[in-house]
Design a protein around this motif. Structure first.
Motif, PDB file in Angstrom:
ATOM      1  N   VAL A  71       0.763  -1.375   0.094  1.00  0.00           N
ATOM      2  CA  VAL A  71       0.155   0.253   0.114  1.00  0.00           C
ATOM      3  C   VAL A  71       0.870   1.453  -0.008  1.00  0.00           C
ATOM      4  N   ARG A  72       0.566   2.395  -0.648  1.00  0.00           N
ATOM      5  CA  ARG A  72       1.532   3.845  -0.723  1.00  0.00           C
ATOM      6  C   ARG A  72       0.351   4.696  -0.917  1.00  0.00           C
ATOM      7  N   ASN A  73      -0.125   4.690   0.947  1.00  0.00           N
ATOM      8  CA  ASN A  73      -1.189   5.909   1.097  1.00  0.00           C
ATOM      9  C   ASN A  73      -0.299   6.603   1.718  1.00  0.00           C
ATOM     10  N   ILE A  74      -1.059   8.147   2.341  1.00  0.00           N
ATOM     11  CA  ILE A  74      -0.672   8.777   3.183  1.00  0.00           C
ATOM     12  C   ILE A  74      -0.147   8.244   4.564  1.00  0.00           C
ATOM     13  N   LEU A  75      -0.537   6.732   5.267  1.00  0.00           N
ATOM     14  CA  LEU A  75      -0.568   6.761   6.273  1.00  0.00           C
ATOM     15  C   LEU A  75      -0.266   4.946   6.304  1.00  0.00           C
ATOM     16  N   SER A  76       0.406   4.367   5.150  1.00  0.00           N
ATOM     17  CA  SER A  76       0.621   3.387   4.841  1.00  0.00           C
ATOM     18  C   SER A  76       1.570   2.825   6.055  1.00  0.00           C
ATOM     19  N   ALA A  77       2.480   3.396   6.313  1.00  0.00           N
ATOM     20  CA  ALA A  77       3.669   3.320   7.191  1.00  0.00           C
ATOM     21  C   ALA A  77       2.830   2.707   8.775  1.00  0.00           C
ATOM     22  N   GLU A  78       2.337   3.484   9.083  1.00  0.00           N
ATOM     23  CA  GLU A  78       1.092   3.492  10.486  1.00  0.00           C
ATOM     24  C   GLU A  78      -0.063   2.495   9.917  1.00  0.00           C
ATOM     25  N   LEU A  79      -0.569   1.248   8.797  1.00  0.00           N
ATOM     26  CA  LEU A  79      -0.941   1.113   9.002  1.00  0.00           C
ATOM     27  C   LEU A  79      -0.054  -0.227   8.704  1.00  0.00           C
ATOM     28  N   LEU A  80       0.915  -0.445   7.786  1.00  0.00           N
ATOM     29  CA  LEU A  80       1.856  -1.734   8.988  1.00  0.00           C
ATOM     30  C   LEU A  80       1.793  -1.294   9.786  1.00  0.00           C
ATOM     31  N   ALA A  81       2.331  -0.676  10.043  1.00  0.00           N
ATOM     32  CA  ALA A  81       2.909  -0.729  12.346  1.00  0.00           C
ATOM     33  C   ALA A  81       1.929  -1.582  12.618  1.00  0.00           C
ATOM     34  N   GLY A  82       0.833  -0.748  12.264  1.00  0.00           N
ATOM     35  CA  GLY A  82      -0.542  -1.129  13.142  1.00  0.00           C
ATOM     36  C   GLY A  82      -0.627  -2.846  13.475  1.00  0.00           C
ATOM     37  N   SER A  83      -0.333  -3.284  12.072  1.00  0.00           N
ATOM     38  CA  SER A  83      -0.225  -4.561  11.460  1.00  0.00           C
ATOM     39  C   SER A  83       0.606  -5.366  11.692  1.00  0.00           C
ATOM     40  N   LEU A  84       1.578  -5.207  12.584  1.00  0.00           N
ATOM     41  CA  LEU A  84       2.890  -5.974  12.789  1.00  0.00           C
ATOM     42  C   LEU A  84       2.188  -6.036  14.351  1.00  0.00           C
ATOM     43  N   VAL A  85       2.511  -5.005  15.361  1.00  0.00           N
ATOM     44  CA  VAL A  85       1.851  -5.095  16.613  1.00  0.00           C
ATOM     45  C   VAL A  85       0.828  -6.436  16.856  1.00  0.00           C
ATOM     46  N   ALA A  86      -0.505  -6.521  15.906  1.00  0.00           N
ATOM     47  CA  ALA A  86      -1.133  -7.658  16.233  1.00  0.00           C
ATOM     48  C   ALA A  86      -0.595  -8.957  15.619  1.00  0.00           C
ATOM     49  N   ASP A  87      -0.206  -8.770  14.613  1.00  0.00           N
ATOM     50  CA  ASP A  87       1.290  -9.970  14.243  1.00  0.00           C
ATOM     51  C   ASP A  87       1.572 -10.321  15.490  1.00  0.00           C
ATOM     52  N   LEU A  88       2.648  -9.512  15.978  1.00  0.00           N
ATOM     53  CA  LEU A  88       3.937  -9.721  17.503  1.00  0.00           C
ATOM     54  C   LEU A  88       3.041  -9.443  18.568  1.00  0.00           C
ATOM     55  N   HIS A  89       1.778 -10.044  18.566  1.00  0.00           N
ATOM     56  CA  HIS A  89       0.942 -10.167  20.158  1.00  0.00           C
ATOM     57  C   HIS A  89       0.103 -11.310  19.253  1.00  0.00           C
ATOM     58  N   LEU A  90      -0.395 -11.727  17.764  1.00  0.00           N
ATOM     59  CA  LEU A  90      -1.328 -13.119  18.271  1.00  0.00           C
ATOM     60  C   LEU A  90      -0.127 -14.040  17.944  1.00  0.00           C
ATOM     61  N   ILE A  91       0.918 -13.908  17.483  1.00  0.00           N
ATOM     62  CA  ILE A  91       2.691 -15.497  17.197  1.00  0.00           C
ATOM     63  C   ILE A  91       2.394 -15.649  18.549  1.00  0.00           C
ATOM     64  N   PRO A  92       2.792 -14.704  19.689  1.00  0.00           N
ATOM     65  CA  PRO A  92       3.179 -15.047  21.099  1.00  0.00           C
ATOM     66  C   PRO A  92       2.051 -16.045  21.795  1.00  0.00           C
ATOM     67  N   ALA A  93       0.668 -15.154  21.676  1.00  0.00           N
ATOM     68  CA  ALA A  93      -0.698 -15.770  22.191  1.00  0.00           C
ATOM     69  C   ALA A  93      -0.663 -17.398  22.077  1.00  0.00           C
ATOM     70  N   PHE A  94      -0.560 -17.920  20.289  1.00  0.00           N
ATOM     71  CA  PHE A  94      -0.527 -18.933  19.645  1.00  0.00           C
ATOM     72  C   PHE A  94      -0.116 -19.975  20.650  1.00  0.00           C
ATOM     73  N   PHE A  95       1.364 -19.269  20.872  1.00  0.00           N
ATOM     74  CA  PHE A  95       2.571 -20.293  21.305  1.00  0.00           C
ATOM     75  C   PHE A  95       2.324 -20.189  22.728  1.00  0.00           C
ATOM     76  N   ALA A  96       2.340 -19.674  23.817  1.00  0.00           N
ATOM     77  CA  ALA A  96       1.462 -19.148  24.689  1.00  0.00           C
ATOM     78  C   ALA A  96       0.416 -20.405  25.332  1.00  0.00           C
TER      79      ALA A  96
END
Length: 112
Positions: free
Chosen positions: A48-73
């Motif tokens: 995605v190449r939009n105005i706030l694309s970095a913020e969108l990607l960062a928010g999604s990466l944060v969710a990934d980095l919560h869900l993956i350890p949650a699965f392992f836990a």
């Protein structure tokens, strides 16, 4: 209609709702689905190449980095309270992403 935007918002909403489903019924399958859908959402946001694309990607990466350890836990340590806490963090990150998407949509409409 911008179909790329439709798809990444769809997958962000799917991740949010499947994470909420896990909070309702803490099932390993629901957690796996939430993580998988969120990873697809993250992959869609990479291009995605939009105005706030970095913020969108960062928010999604944060969710990934919560869900993956949650699965392992939950899978390997059978620690449901830690998994629930991490999923709450992923829900907050997905809500943030949706708010950023709405702000971006309003900015695009103002440009026309």
């Amino acid at each position: 209609m911008h179909w790329g935007k439709v798809f990444y918002i769809f997958f962000t909403l799917m991740s949010l709702t499947t994470s909420a489903a896990f909070l309702y019924e803490d099932s390993l399958v629901a957690l796996f689905i939430a993580g998988s859908v969120n990873m697809v959402s993250t992959i869609l946001k990479v291009g995605v190449r939009n105005i706030l694309s970095a913020e969108l990607l960062a928010g999604s990466l944060v969710a990934d980095l919560h869900l993956i350890p949650a699965f392992f836990a939950m899978k390997f340590y059978e620690n449901t309270p830690v998994a629930v806490g991490l999923v709450i963090g992923a829900v907050i990150a997905n809500i943030y992403t949706i708010i950023i998407s709405m702000i971006e949509s309003s900015k695009e409409k103002a440009d026309f």
